[in-house]
Design an enzyme around this catalytic site. Sequence first.
Site, PDB file in Angstrom:
ATOM      1  CE  LYS A 157      -3.680  -2.571   2.228  1.00 58.04           C
ATOM      2  NZ  LYS A 157      -4.380  -2.928   3.458  1.00 58.04           N
ATOM      3  CD  GLN A 170      -3.151  -4.601   6.477  1.00 61.92           C
ATOM      4  OE1 GLN A 170      -3.092  -3.586   5.798  1.00 61.92           O
ATOM      5  NE2 GLN A 170      -3.780  -5.691   6.058  1.00 61.92           N
ATOM      6  CG  ASP A 173      -8.851  -0.154   4.802  1.00 58.84           C
ATOM      7  OD1 ASP A 173      -8.651  -0.203   3.570  1.00 58.84           O
ATOM      8  OD2 ASP A 173      -8.093  -0.671   5.643  1.00 58.84           O
TER       9      ASP A 173
END
Length: 283
Positions: free
Chosen positions: A53, A97, A120
Amino acid sequence: MPAKIIDGKAVAESVRAALQTRVAALAARGIRPGLAAILAGADPASRLYVRNKVRACGEAGLHSEVHEFPEPACENALRERIAKLNGDRRIHGILVQLPLPGKLDASRVLAAIAPAKDADGFHAESLGALVQGRPGFVPGTPAGVMALIEHAGVPIAGRHAVIVGRSTIAGKPAALLLLQRDATVTICHSKTPDLAAVTRQADILVAAAGRAKLITAGMVKPGACVIDVGINRGADGKLAGDVDFDSVQDVAGWITPVPGGVGPMTVAMLLVNTVKAAEQTLG
Ligand code: NDP
């Protein structure tokens, strides 16, 4: 005739290329979109995902930074760091994450993210917006699934979409997005008694179970669009999807490979969300 292969790498590349104009427009107004990643623990897969990412941000001209928390990570420390990032003008998107290590409660940690920075799309506000059909940040993986189906020109309205898997990050939001596009949606899970009987009815089949080669040729309707979300690492270290690609490609109309299908789209859509968050600061 073998299935048309939907090339996720190429589609992700075109998504990133289209983003360049938006990044340039922001730059002209003195804004460089910034993403902060919270990485707790030492899980090698999580570290690899975050590295990918960060690299993608760099390639797209975005600022990125990683905030690491070695184990045993403390929930309050994560929430406090997120609170700081919420107030940081250089940061437009924040991701945590997953999975979090140990006993850390992901939903409590995610709740600390300001909804306007929820890159996200896992915050309850973003997921609520998805359920209500309001605009908001859509999680990258299901957004990528939709982009691949659209890119392939597969009809969605009125078709039967079957999703295998009901997680909050993949299966459920994919089902909601397909429903928004007027598909008739069925969600299967580990307690579904005769999985094959359901998947065989699918015009669009999304496999997000995390079980290598779960979907075999006999479970697929001829001509169906088969999207493989699964990423499973075998004992030999090789990646396998949830779909038995070699056999299913002879039956399906369209199919995504693993790797090179949904994976690159997930990262591209994260960049899209971060740029969108930066644009929204302009009002
Ligand atoms: P979860 O483990 O959270 O969810 C898996 C789901 O699949 C559950 O709902 C489970 O049912 C269901 N399931 C498991 N086994 C079966 C079975 N035999 N038959 C039917 N349903 C089954 O996984 P995730 O959603 O997080 O991830 C799924 C896969 O997608 C993984 O391989 C993951 O690595 C991959 N992934 C890939 C991404 C990408 O970028 N390409 C991003 C995110 C995930 P139940 O609820 O009953 O337990």
